[in-house]
Design a protein around this motif. Structure first.
Motif, PDB file in Angstrom:
ATOM      1  N   TYR A 167       2.216  27.984 -40.762  1.00  0.00           N
ATOM      2  CA  TYR A 167       2.875  27.087 -39.819  1.00  0.00           C
ATOM      3  C   TYR A 167       3.208  27.822 -38.530  1.00  0.00           C
ATOM      4  O   TYR A 167       3.391  29.051 -38.529  1.00  0.00           O
ATOM      5  CB  TYR A 167       4.188  26.559 -40.410  1.00  0.00           C
ATOM      6  N   TYR A 197      -7.187  28.466 -34.308  1.00  0.00           N
ATOM      7  CA  TYR A 197      -6.384  27.268 -34.089  1.00  0.00           C
ATOM      8  C   TYR A 197      -6.149  27.032 -32.598  1.00  0.00           C
ATOM      9  O   TYR A 197      -6.374  25.933 -32.082  1.00  0.00           O
ATOM     10  CB  TYR A 197      -5.038  27.379 -34.810  1.00  0.00           C
ATOM     11  N   ILE A 229       2.137  31.807 -35.574  1.00  0.00           N
ATOM     12  CA  ILE A 229       1.718  31.116 -36.781  1.00  0.00           C
ATOM     13  C   ILE A 229       1.854  32.100 -37.929  1.00  0.00           C
ATOM     14  O   ILE A 229       1.261  33.186 -37.906  1.00  0.00           O
ATOM     15  CB  ILE A 229       0.276  30.592 -36.652  1.00  0.00           C
ATOM     16  N   LEU A 252      -1.533  21.239 -38.275  1.00  0.00           N
ATOM     17  CA  LEU A 252      -0.851  22.301 -39.007  1.00  0.00           C
ATOM     18  C   LEU A 252      -0.139  21.680 -40.205  1.00  0.00           C
ATOM     19  O   LEU A 252       0.309  20.531 -40.129  1.00  0.00           O
ATOM     20  CB  LEU A 252       0.155  23.036 -38.115  1.00  0.00           C
ATOM     21  N   PRO A 253      -0.045  22.363 -41.339  1.00  0.00           N
ATOM     22  CA  PRO A 253      -0.355  23.783 -41.511  1.00  0.00           C
ATOM     23  C   PRO A 253      -1.850  24.056 -41.682  1.00  0.00           C
ATOM     24  O   PRO A 253      -2.614  23.172 -42.070  1.00  0.00           O
ATOM     25  CB  PRO A 253       0.388  24.130 -42.806  1.00  0.00           C
TER      26      PRO A 253
END
Length: 297
Positions: A167, A197, A229, A252-253
């Motif tokens: 996360y 990401y 993260i 997310l996650p």
């Protein structure tokens, strides 16, 4: 010659670390105590085992030869203990596992009951970076590795343990866009996931900060230096204490799997097979008892 097993063990640790300071830390001894035992061993040889050049300790060629023999001696003594226990009907041997740094929040819970029931087994657990874990596995130095991302170009078997959830976290519930993102070092699985990401969702951003351990990143985020993260598995207490907050972000996650892996060609020892059977039979129980909080996220 009147050297002791204890002296040989200390000498081996000095050879491995190339430092009396580091050897003393790993042996939980004082530096003077290590130095005294090293000197007592050295006094029994006319040829130096070590030498110091520009304040750096080096092991001589003679010392390296003695270290090889000492390692065999200590291994044979361990074998005597294992053999004695085996005759008593106790499963004996060594179980060696290498885990990536965040794995320290996972693997102990999959070991504790097994070791409690198997008193004849010695555990060697190395918690290190991903590169070292893969290298140890590749060189057949360990029985198992704990990873969240499978290594490339290695033929392996695997046993899934638990989902890995990452996360975006900060020290406040609302994100300050002026604060930087904090990354792990190159080669980290968390770093790779974080880069992928943000490349997809926000384009390539210049990273502002890079730290070399999950714990360092966590403390930096708590201190308000930025956002990162992070694996949920390592921040339970900080979430409960209100030191960290999960920030809602699209997609997310990030989810991967913590898995125990081993070389496909490896012939597993009786100890390794016993541990694998334990994992397969007790995994669900461990998840329910030890990771109930985690599974709810």
């Amino acid at each position: 010659m009147n050297y002791t097993i204890h002296q040989l063990q200390i000498f081996l640790k000095v050879v491995q670390t190339k430092s009396i300071t580091k050897a003393s830390e790993e042996l939980f001894m004082t530096q003077p105590a290590v130095s005294i035992q090293l000197k007592n061993l050295q006094d029994q040889f006319e040829i130096p085992l070590t030498e110091v050049v520009s304040r750096q300790l080096y092991v001589t060629d003679f010392g390296k030869e003695i270290a090889i023999i000492a390692e065999r001696v200590i291994q044979e003594l361990e074998n005597i203990n294992y053999k004695t226990q085996a005759y008593q009907g106790i499963l004996t041997g060594k179980l060696s596992i290498s885990a990536v740094s965040t794995g320290k929040y996972v693997i102990p819970y999959f070991l504790s009951e097994f070791l409690e029931k198997s008193v004849g087994i010695d555990l060697v657990l190395d918690v290190t970076n991903k590169s070292r874990v893969v290298e140890s596995l590749k060189n057949n130095e360990i029985d198992f590795a704990l990873v969240s991302v499978l290594p490339e170009k290695l033929s392996i078997e695997e046993e899934l343990l638990i989902e890995n959830k990452l996360y975006l976290v900060g020290n406040h519930a609302i994100r300050d866009e002026n604060k930087p993102l904090i990354y792990r070092e190159e080669g980290s699985a968390t770093r790779l996931a974080m880069e992928k990401y943000f490349e997809v969702h926000q384009g390539k951003k210049r990273k502002r900060m890079e730290l070399t351990s999950n714990e360092a990143v966590k403390q930096a985020v708590i201190a308000g230096l930025g956002y990162s993260i992070m694996p949920l598995i390592g921040i339970q207490n900080e979430l409960l204490n209100g030191q960290l907050f999960i920030l809602e972000e699209e997609d997310l996650p990030i989810k991967t799997e913590w898995r125990l892996i081993w070389l496909k060609s490896k012939k597993l020892s009786p100890v390794s097979l016993a541990y694998l059977n334990f994992i397969r039979s007790e995994k669900q129980k461990i998840l329910t008892e030890k990771f109930n909080w985690y599974l709810k996220y």
